[in-house]
Design a protein around this motif. Structure first.
Motif, mmCIF file in Angstrom:
data_model
loop_
_atom_site.group_PDB
_atom_site.id
_atom_site.type_symbol
_atom_site.label_atom_id
_atom_site.label_comp_id
_atom_site.label_asym_id
_atom_site.label_seq_id
_atom_site.Cartn_x
_atom_site.Cartn_y
_atom_site.Cartn_z
ATOM 1 N N CYS A 97 0.854 -1.188 0.000
ATOM 2 C CA CYS A 97 0.000 0.000 0.000
ATOM 3 C C CYS A 97 0.889 1.238 0.000
ATOM 4 O O CYS A 97 1.790 1.362 0.804
ATOM 5 C CB CYS A 97 -0.878 -0.040 1.246
ATOM 6 S SG CYS A 97 -1.994 1.334 1.292
ATOM 7 N N MET A 98 0.622 2.155 -0.914
ATOM 8 C CA MET A 98 1.543 3.287 -1.102
ATOM 9 C C MET A 98 1.057 4.583 -0.461
ATOM 10 O O MET A 98 1.739 5.581 -0.522
ATOM 11 C CB MET A 98 1.746 3.551 -2.601
ATOM 12 C CG MET A 98 2.152 2.362 -3.391
ATOM 13 S SD MET A 98 3.881 1.981 -3.191
ATOM 14 C CE MET A 98 4.582 3.232 -4.249
ATOM 15 N N TYR A 99 -0.153 4.608 0.028
ATOM 16 C CA TYR A 99 -0.551 5.897 0.619
ATOM 17 C C TYR A 99 -0.396 5.868 2.127
ATOM 18 O O TYR A 99 -0.163 4.833 2.718
ATOM 19 C CB TYR A 99 -1.970 6.316 0.190
ATOM 20 C CG TYR A 99 -3.063 5.326 0.429
ATOM 21 C CD1 TYR A 99 -3.741 5.281 1.642
ATOM 22 C CD2 TYR A 99 -3.453 4.439 -0.588
ATOM 23 C CE1 TYR A 99 -4.758 4.371 1.847
ATOM 24 C CE2 TYR A 99 -4.475 3.529 -0.383
ATOM 25 C CZ TYR A 99 -5.121 3.504 0.829
ATOM 26 O OH TYR A 99 -6.121 2.609 1.032
ATOM 27 N N GLY A 100 -0.523 6.977 2.777
ATOM 28 C CA GLY A 100 -0.181 7.093 4.194
ATOM 29 C C GLY A 100 1.239 7.602 4.291
ATOM 30 O O GLY A 100 1.902 7.805 3.274
ATOM 31 N N ASP A 101 1.740 7.861 5.529
ATOM 32 C CA ASP A 101 3.100 8.392 5.601
ATOM 33 C C ASP A 101 4.099 7.260 5.349
ATOM 34 O O ASP A 101 3.762 6.084 5.474
ATOM 35 C CB ASP A 101 3.341 9.132 6.930
ATOM 36 C CG ASP A 101 3.245 8.205 8.105
ATOM 37 O OD1 ASP A 101 3.972 7.197 8.101
ATOM 38 O OD2 ASP A 101 2.437 8.479 9.002
ATOM 39 N N PRO A 102 5.340 7.603 5.007
ATOM 40 C CA PRO A 102 6.281 6.587 4.517
ATOM 41 C C PRO A 102 6.459 5.406 5.466
ATOM 42 O O PRO A 102 6.515 4.273 5.029
ATOM 43 C CB PRO A 102 7.579 7.373 4.365
ATOM 44 C CG PRO A 102 7.172 8.787 4.240
ATOM 45 C CD PRO A 102 5.891 8.951 4.980
ATOM 46 N N GLU A 103 6.510 5.687 6.771
ATOM 47 C CA GLU A 103 6.753 4.565 7.694
ATOM 48 C C GLU A 103 5.559 3.624 7.736
ATOM 49 O O GLU A 103 5.686 2.407 7.708
ATOM 50 C CB GLU A 103 7.052 5.104 9.081
ATOM 51 C CG GLU A 103 8.485 5.553 9.134
ATOM 52 C CD GLU A 103 8.910 5.951 10.514
ATOM 53 O OE1 GLU A 103 8.267 5.510 11.483
ATOM 54 O OE2 GLU A 103 9.891 6.705 10.594
ATOM 55 N N GLU A 104 4.410 4.234 7.795
ATOM 56 C CA GLU A 104 3.174 3.452 7.829
ATOM 57 C C GLU A 104 3.085 2.592 6.571
ATOM 58 O O GLU A 104 2.702 1.438 6.599
ATOM 59 C CB GLU A 104 2.003 4.430 7.883
ATOM 60 C CG GLU A 104 0.676 3.786 8.213
ATOM 61 C CD GLU A 104 -0.441 4.806 8.025
ATOM 62 O OE1 GLU A 104 -1.584 4.377 7.883
ATOM 63 O OE2 GLU A 104 -0.145 6.028 7.998
ATOM 64 N N ARG A 105 3.494 3.226 5.447
ATOM 65 C CA ARG A 105 3.463 2.563 4.154
ATOM 66 C C ARG A 105 4.249 1.260 4.190
ATOM 67 O O ARG A 105 3.832 0.240 3.706
ATOM 68 C CB ARG A 105 4.128 3.486 3.133
ATOM 69 C CG ARG A 105 3.237 3.907 2.040
ATOM 70 C CD ARG A 105 4.099 4.422 0.931
ATOM 71 N NE ARG A 105 4.219 5.863 1.010
ATOM 72 C CZ ARG A 105 5.018 6.557 0.208
ATOM 73 N NH1 ARG A 105 5.760 5.936 -0.678
ATOM 74 N NH2 ARG A 105 5.086 7.839 0.305
ATOM 75 N N PHE A 106 5.426 1.375 4.791
ATOM 76 C CA PHE A 106 6.314 0.232 4.823
ATOM 77 C C PHE A 106 5.651 -0.946 5.524
ATOM 78 O O PHE A 106 5.864 -2.096 5.188
ATOM 79 C CB PHE A 106 7.631 0.621 5.509
ATOM 80 C CG PHE A 106 8.674 -0.430 5.355
ATOM 81 C CD1 PHE A 106 9.067 -1.197 6.443
ATOM 82 C CD2 PHE A 106 9.237 -0.700 4.106
ATOM 83 C CE1 PHE A 106 10.009 -2.202 6.303
ATOM 84 C CE2 PHE A 106 10.179 -1.703 3.957
ATOM 85 C CZ PHE A 106 10.571 -2.451 5.042
ATOM 86 N N MET A 107 4.841 -0.623 6.563
ATOM 87 C CA MET A 107 4.176 -1.680 7.330
ATOM 88 C C MET A 107 3.148 -2.412 6.467
ATOM 89 O O MET A 107 2.884 -3.583 6.665
ATOM 90 C CB MET A 107 3.403 -1.091 8.520
ATOM 91 C CG MET A 107 4.187 -0.124 9.366
ATOM 92 S SD MET A 107 5.329 -0.995 10.425
ATOM 93 C CE MET A 107 4.166 -1.790 11.516
ATOM 94 N N LYS A 108 2.554 -1.656 5.545
ATOM 95 C CA LYS A 108 1.417 -2.239 4.825
ATOM 96 C C LYS A 108 1.888 -3.025 3.611
ATOM 97 O O LYS A 108 1.756 -2.587 2.498
ATOM 98 C CB LYS A 108 0.471 -1.127 4.370
ATOM 99 C CG LYS A 108 -0.238 -0.425 5.487
ATOM 100 C CD LYS A 108 -1.328 0.424 4.899
ATOM 101 C CE LYS A 108 -1.682 1.573 5.808
ATOM 102 N NZ LYS A 108 -2.313 2.656 5.095
ATOM 103 N N GLN A 109 2.484 -4.122 3.858
ATOM 104 C CA GLN A 109 2.946 -4.957 2.753
ATOM 105 C C GLN A 109 2.667 -6.406 3.087
ATOM 106 O O GLN A 109 2.957 -6.855 4.201
ATOM 107 C CB GLN A 109 4.446 -4.732 2.546
ATOM 108 C CG GLN A 109 5.023 -5.647 1.511
ATOM 109 C CD GLN A 109 6.408 -5.197 1.086
ATOM 110 O OE1 GLN A 109 6.714 -4.028 1.028
ATOM 111 N NE2 GLN A 109 7.261 -6.175 0.805
ATOM 112 N N GLU A 110 2.102 -7.103 2.127
ATOM 113 C CA GLU A 110 1.736 -8.476 2.425
ATOM 114 C C GLU A 110 1.843 -9.329 1.165
ATOM 115 O O GLU A 110 1.480 -8.867 0.084
ATOM 116 C CB GLU A 110 0.279 -8.481 2.919
ATOM 117 C CG GLU A 110 0.010 -9.575 3.919
ATOM 118 C CD GLU A 110 -1.436 -9.537 4.393
ATOM 119 O OE1 GLU A 110 -1.961 -8.421 4.595
ATOM 120 O OE2 GLU A 110 -2.019 -10.624 4.535
#
Ligand code: HAM
Length: 437
Positions: free
Chosen positions: A400-413
């Motif tokens: 997921c590419m939206y949200g702030d960069p750190e949050e973005r990094f978390m959203k990967q599956e």
């Protein structure tokens, strides 16, 4: 290799770059909606027509025909052709040729490039675009007013109101003849004040002298005999009815007795919509009634009325009024590692497009890191990574590419391909459901 010289575009003819496309698309969408709402149908005619069509239609002694037309002889067959400087003549030619008004009157519209060899400046180009309408087979003045309402509705949608509406009547041929004689007499007795252009037009097109921009002649034309004073009962009744209908519809206008327009085919109604936001090129739309034209071009006598707006000028006013448009973002960017994974990524792209997503599949081969940079720049909401490993296992990594960069990094599956596809299908379904509610 010797340095190759670049070939530049033609002066006064603009490229419409991708960053400008959204405002054009927005204008066209609004225009289509408004035109449909009044029952107007689209007509598309060629950009090239016989030169004689414009000479006869617009008038030999007009600026357009005398000095602004792009004319040439077709070297292959000797035909005299011109790039259309406007499209009323072309539409009328087509209507006559296809006998379109045989059974019923027609409400038509067109959009496209026109060509005039003028000195380019802000709002004045050699290739420009017009949105135009022509209603053929209606005596008016109701349809004249309908078209003014239609333009106002479009301007309202585009949020560029208020604009000034200037209106005049050119009466009929007989009335213009009597007025013309009075005008020639008046100008003859003031010959010393006339400039070269006016002297040249004195006997060929004296009405156009009224349109002069020369400051030294303003006083003279201000005091010249007014065509309005020469109108007889029928023409006056036409104008009065128009004025009644305009005020019932709540349209503000001013009568400008000096408004004559630059084309010779008009009678009765003429008008222009004028802005105070563009400097010298202030007319965004002009039109009027041209009952004599169809017969002049060889058709059966048919009353007609229309207008055309200069799209570049309308867009400029929209920008002045604060219109901002963003390029639509890509929704999904698909990354891969070449080889099998490239085909896998392309197939995934097709499936997502079936589910109504806008997808860019990375073209060529480069590192995942640099592809991720491209995905970021594209504004995509999701990056789908089809690495060699994912491809071998029938999986895909969703990031997921939206949200702030750190949050973005978390959203990967990493998901099985079917689950990932289902996820995106559900996402769109939810969106449509929300839209319906
Ligand atoms: P027109 O007044 O010659 O009328 O042009 C209509 C509009 O096209 C103008 O008001 C202006 O906004 C735009 N326009 C004209 N020349 C240029 C240019 N060089 N650069 C940018 N914009 C320009 C006609 O063409 C008639 N055919 C209108 C009509 C339709 N009358 C009856 N039906």
């Amino acid at each position: 290799m010797a340095k190759v010289q670049k070939i530049a575009g033609i002066r006064g003819m603009n490229d419409i770059l991708p960053s400008e496309a959204p405002i054009w698309e927005y204008f066209e969408e609004c225009a289509h909606d408004v035109l449909r709402g009044y029952g107007y149908k689209q007509i598309r005619t060629p950009i090239l027509e016989a030169t004689s069509l414009f000479k006869r239609g617009i008038g030999e002694v007009t600026d357009i025909v005398e000095k602004e037309m792009y004319c040439f002889t077709d070297s292959l067959n000797g035909e005299e052709l011109a790039l259309r400087p406007e499209n009323t003549a072309g539409v009328v030619r087509s209507v006559i040729e296809h006998n379109l008004t045989y059974n019923a009157p027609q409400r038509l519209w067109y959009f496209g490039p026109m060509f005039r060899h003028e000195r380019p400046q802000r709002g004045r180009y050699r290739q420009f675009h017009q949105l135009g309408v022509e209603a053929l087979g209606f005596k008016g003045p109701d349809v004249d007013v309908e078209q003014i309402l239609m333009a106002r509705r479009l301007f309202d949608e585009l949020e560029i109101l208020p604009l000034k509406l200037e209106l005049n009547s050119l009466g009929n041929l007989e009335e213009r003849k009597v007025h013309r004689e009075a005008l020639i007499k008046y100008f003859e007795s003031n010959r010393d004040v006339l400039d070269e252009d006016a002297k040249r037009r004195l006997y060929s097109n004296p009405l156009r002298i009224l349109d002069t921009k020369n400051p030294d002649m303003q006083q003279l034309v201000e005091a010249a005999p007014k065509l309005l004073d020469y109108l007889k009962e029928d023409s006056l009744a036409f104008l009065r009815r128009m004025e009644e209908l305009l005020s019932i519809a709540g349209v503000d206008y001013t009568i400008n007795p000096r408004l004559v327009r630059g084309l010779d085919y008009y009678n009765h109604t003429v008008y222009e919509w004028v802005t105070d936001k563009l400097g010298a090129q202030a007319t965004v739309c002009g039109g009027g009634r041209y009952d004599p034209l169809i017969e002049m071009l060889g058709g059966r006598p048919t009353p007609a009325v229309g207008f055309a707006m200069g799209v570049e000028r309308v867009l400029e006013v929209m920008r002045e009024c604060g219109f901002e448009s963003a390029e639509p973002d890509t929704e999904v960017y698909v990354l891969h590692q070449g080889g099998n994974s490239q085909g896998y990524a392309m197939m995934l792209g097709e499936i997502l497009r079936d589910a109504f997503y806008d997808v860019i599949v990375h073209a060529g081969e480069s590192s995942l890191k640099s592809q991720m940079k491209k995905a970021d720049q594209s504004g995509a909401k999701y990056a789908l990574i089809c690495g060699e490993e994912e491809t071998a296992k029938g999986q895909v990594t969703v990031k997921c590419m939206y949200g702030d960069p750190e949050e973005r990094f978390m959203k990967q599956e990493t998901l099985d391909l079917q689950d990932a596809i289902q996820y995106f299908v559900n996402l769109n379904d939810d969106f449509f459901k929300e839209d319906e509610e």
